[in-house]
Motif scaffolding. Structure first.
Motif, PDB file in Angstrom:
ATOM      1  N   MET A   1       0.826  -1.207   0.000  1.00  0.00           N
ATOM      2  CA  MET A   1       0.000   0.000   0.000  1.00  0.00           C
ATOM      3  C   MET A   1       0.862   1.260   0.000  1.00  0.00           C
ATOM      4  O   MET A   1       0.498   2.278  -0.571  1.00  0.00           O
ATOM      5  N   TYR A   2       2.026   1.206   0.677  1.00  0.00           N
ATOM      6  CA  TYR A   2       2.872   2.387   0.807  1.00  0.00           C
ATOM      7  C   TYR A   2       4.224   2.170   0.135  1.00  0.00           C
ATOM      8  O   TYR A   2       4.831   1.116   0.270  1.00  0.00           O
ATOM      9  N   ASP A   3       4.705   3.176  -0.570  1.00  0.00           N
ATOM     10  CA  ASP A   3       6.039   3.168  -1.168  1.00  0.00           C
ATOM     11  C   ASP A   3       6.921   4.269  -0.583  1.00  0.00           C
ATOM     12  O   ASP A   3       8.087   4.032  -0.271  1.00  0.00           O
ATOM     13  N   ASP A   4       6.366   5.462  -0.433  1.00  0.00           N
ATOM     14  CA  ASP A   4       7.131   6.618   0.052  1.00  0.00           C
ATOM     15  C   ASP A   4       7.021   6.794   1.564  1.00  0.00           C
ATOM     16  O   ASP A   4       7.738   7.620   2.143  1.00  0.00           O
ATOM     17  N   VAL A   5       6.142   6.048   2.174  1.00  0.00           N
ATOM     18  CA  VAL A   5       5.854   6.205   3.606  1.00  0.00           C
ATOM     19  C   VAL A   5       5.860   4.822   4.259  1.00  0.00           C
ATOM     20  O   VAL A   5       5.449   3.833   3.646  1.00  0.00           O
ATOM     21  N   ARG A   6       6.364   4.758   5.480  1.00  0.00           N
ATOM     22  CA  ARG A   6       6.222   3.535   6.282  1.00  0.00           C
ATOM     23  C   ARG A   6       5.185   3.780   7.364  1.00  0.00           C
ATOM     24  O   ARG A   6       5.202   4.823   8.024  1.00  0.00           O
ATOM     25  N   TYR A   7       4.303   2.824   7.540  1.00  0.00           N
ATOM     26  CA  TYR A   7       3.262   2.924   8.565  1.00  0.00           C
ATOM     27  C   TYR A   7       3.365   1.700   9.463  1.00  0.00           C
ATOM     28  O   TYR A   7       3.160   0.563   9.017  1.00  0.00           O
ATOM     29  N   ASP A   8       3.709   1.925  10.731  1.00  0.00           N
ATOM     30  CA  ASP A   8       3.911   0.833  11.683  1.00  0.00           C
ATOM     31  C   ASP A   8       3.120   1.113  12.954  1.00  0.00           C
ATOM     32  O   ASP A   8       3.045   2.262  13.408  1.00  0.00           O
ATOM     33  N   THR A   9       2.545   0.058  13.519  1.00  0.00           N
ATOM     34  CA  THR A   9       1.852   0.189  14.794  1.00  0.00           C
ATOM     35  C   THR A   9       2.461  -0.779  15.796  1.00  0.00           C
ATOM     36  O   THR A   9       2.828  -1.905  15.445  1.00  0.00           O
ATOM     37  N   ASP A  10       2.561  -0.329  17.025  1.00  0.00           N
ATOM     38  CA  ASP A  10       3.145  -1.149  18.083  1.00  0.00           C
ATOM     39  C   ASP A  10       2.616  -0.670  19.423  1.00  0.00           C
ATOM     40  O   ASP A  10       2.892   0.458  19.841  1.00  0.00           O
ATOM     41  N   GLY A  11       1.833  -1.512  20.074  1.00  0.00           N
ATOM     42  CA  GLY A  11       1.379  -1.206  21.421  1.00  0.00           C
ATOM     43  C   GLY A  11       0.588   0.072  21.552  1.00  0.00           C
ATOM     44  O   GLY A  11       0.737   0.792  22.540  1.00  0.00           O
ATOM     45  N   LEU A  35       0.818   9.988   2.794  1.00  0.00           N
ATOM     46  CA  LEU A  35       0.727  10.611   4.116  1.00  0.00           C
ATOM     47  C   LEU A  35      -0.725  10.804   4.527  1.00  0.00           C
ATOM     48  O   LEU A  35      -1.101  10.523   5.672  1.00  0.00           O
ATOM     49  N   ASN A  36      -1.538  11.277   3.604  1.00  0.00           N
ATOM     50  CA  ASN A  36      -2.956  11.453   3.917  1.00  0.00           C
ATOM     51  C   ASN A  36      -3.616  10.128   4.239  1.00  0.00           C
ATOM     52  O   ASN A  36      -4.422  10.025   5.171  1.00  0.00           O
ATOM     53  N   ALA A  37      -3.266   9.075   3.487  1.00  0.00           N
ATOM     54  CA  ALA A  37      -3.836   7.753   3.742  1.00  0.00           C
ATOM     55  C   ALA A  37      -3.384   7.215   5.099  1.00  0.00           C
ATOM     56  O   ALA A  37      -4.193   6.643   5.862  1.00  0.00           O
ATOM     57  N   ALA A  38      -2.105   7.389   5.427  1.00  0.00           N
ATOM     58  CA  ALA A  38      -1.586   6.898   6.702  1.00  0.00           C
ATOM     59  C   ALA A  38      -2.247   7.607   7.879  1.00  0.00           C
ATOM     60  O   ALA A  38      -2.580   6.982   8.890  1.00  0.00           O
ATOM     61  N   LEU A  39      -2.441   8.901   7.750  1.00  0.00           N
ATOM     62  CA  LEU A  39      -3.093   9.651   8.830  1.00  0.00           C
ATOM     63  C   LEU A  39      -4.548   9.223   8.986  1.00  0.00           C
ATOM     64  O   LEU A  39      -5.060   9.137  10.118  1.00  0.00           O
ATOM     65  N   ARG A  40      -5.221   8.946   7.883  1.00  0.00           N
ATOM     66  CA  ARG A  40      -6.591   8.418   7.980  1.00  0.00           C
ATOM     67  C   ARG A  40      -6.601   7.063   8.678  1.00  0.00           C
ATOM     68  O   ARG A  40      -7.455   6.797   9.527  1.00  0.00           O
ATOM     69  N   ASP A  41      -5.651   6.205   8.315  1.00  0.00           N
ATOM     70  CA  ASP A  41      -5.559   4.897   8.957  1.00  0.00           C
ATOM     71  C   ASP A  41      -5.361   5.041  10.465  1.00  0.00           C
ATOM     72  O   ASP A  41      -6.001   4.348  11.265  1.00  0.00           O
ATOM     73  N   ALA A  42      -4.452   5.930  10.851  1.00  0.00           N
ATOM     74  CA  ALA A  42      -4.177   6.127  12.279  1.00  0.00           C
ATOM     75  C   ALA A  42      -5.392   6.676  13.008  1.00  0.00           C
ATOM     76  O   ALA A  42      -5.700   6.262  14.135  1.00  0.00           O
ATOM     77  N   ARG A  43      -6.092   7.601  12.365  1.00  0.00           N
ATOM     78  CA  ARG A  43      -7.266   8.203  13.001  1.00  0.00           C
ATOM     79  C   ARG A  43      -8.388   7.182  13.185  1.00  0.00           C
ATOM     80  O   ARG A  43      -9.067   7.171  14.221  1.00  0.00           O
TER      81      ARG A  43
END
Length: 260
Positions: A1-11, A35-43
């Motif tokens: 899904m991401y090439d220019d951005v890394r999205y990681d979740t931990d705890g 970046l917009n997609a990652a922020l939506r995912d986090a939200r």
């Protein structure tokens, strides 16, 4: 899904890393979309409680990648350019509008829109090689991504004008002295994560509602009305009850959470 951005979740912590170190994490169109997609995912992820934004290789974001930029006036219409800039602004918009606390770990240059991404976060930790620069005037542009709105609210109008009108660097020492950064750390990402963990240990609803209450645009009466609603939400929250019980019993609270 991401090439220019890394999205990681931990705890319960989502770490979003701009991952273009070969250009000091400068962004292109694809980066902004991600970046917009990652922020939506986090939200939207209920298992995420705090968001950390950083850049690869101890950096942050050196603004737009000029090597990928078209000739704006020659190749784009006003509508095309407005759509592009709206996407960049939306990174700032999402960071500003998110109830979940966001922390920028700034290890290197945060320039132009990259500076605005850092300023849009709720908190910042800087490294010894960090710098923030609203350098738009140096290339004949205005701070189109939020800088002239964000910076005066963070450091005051007079100091903000100094940096906005000259394009001067805001050094790590300046960041701490001005209150832009919580602290300077040798490893700013580790510092940002440590700060995220400190916040994570607190009742989540109270943290989010407190974050929402920090709104310099509202009147005191508007604040008081919102505070009643938010306090009522918190009074009826299970984590409030557990925090009170833990305090009374002189133990660490244990919250029932399903972290990502």
């Amino acid at each position: 899904m991401y090439d220019d951005v890394r999205y990681d979740t931990d705890g319960g912590i989502a770490t979003i890393t701009i991952d273009r170190p070969e250009v000091k994490n400068a962004f292109r169109r694809q980066t902004i979309l991600e970046l917009n997609a990652a922020l939506r995912d986090a939200r939207e992820d209920e298992g995420v409680y705090v968001v950390v934004l950083t850049g690869a290789d101890d950096g942050f974001c050196a603004g737009a990648d000029v090597s990928t930029m078209p000739d704006w006036s020659g190749e784009m219409t006003y509508e095309d350019y407005a759509g592009y800039l709206w996407g960049v602004q939306n990174v700032v918009r999402q960071l500003r509008g998110m109830s979940k606390p966001s922390i920028a770990g700034v290890g290197g240059p945060a320039v132009g829109a990259g500076c605005d991404f850092a300023l849009a976060c709720d908190l910042r930790v800087v490294g010894p090689n960090a710098l923030l620069r609203e350098g738009f005037v140096k290339v004949g542009l205005v701070p189109g991504d939020g800088g002239a709105w964000l910076l005066p609210r963070l450091v005051g109008e007079a100091k903000a004008r100094e940096y906005l009108l000259t394009g001067r660097d805001i050094t790590p020492e300046d960041c701490v002295d001005l209150g832009l950064a919580v602290e300077e750390r040798e490893d700013p990402l580790a510092g940002a994560v440590a700060l995220a963990e400190e916040i994570l240990a607190l009742p989540a609803l109270a943290v989010r509602r407190t974050n929402d209450l920090v709104d310099p645009e509202q009147s005191f009466e508007e604040y008081c009305e919102r505070a009643i609603d938010y306090q009522w939400d918190c009074v009826n929250d299970e984590e409030h009850s557990e925090a009170i019980a833990a305090f009374s019993e002189k133990r660490a609270p244990e919250y029932d959470r399903d972290y990502s």
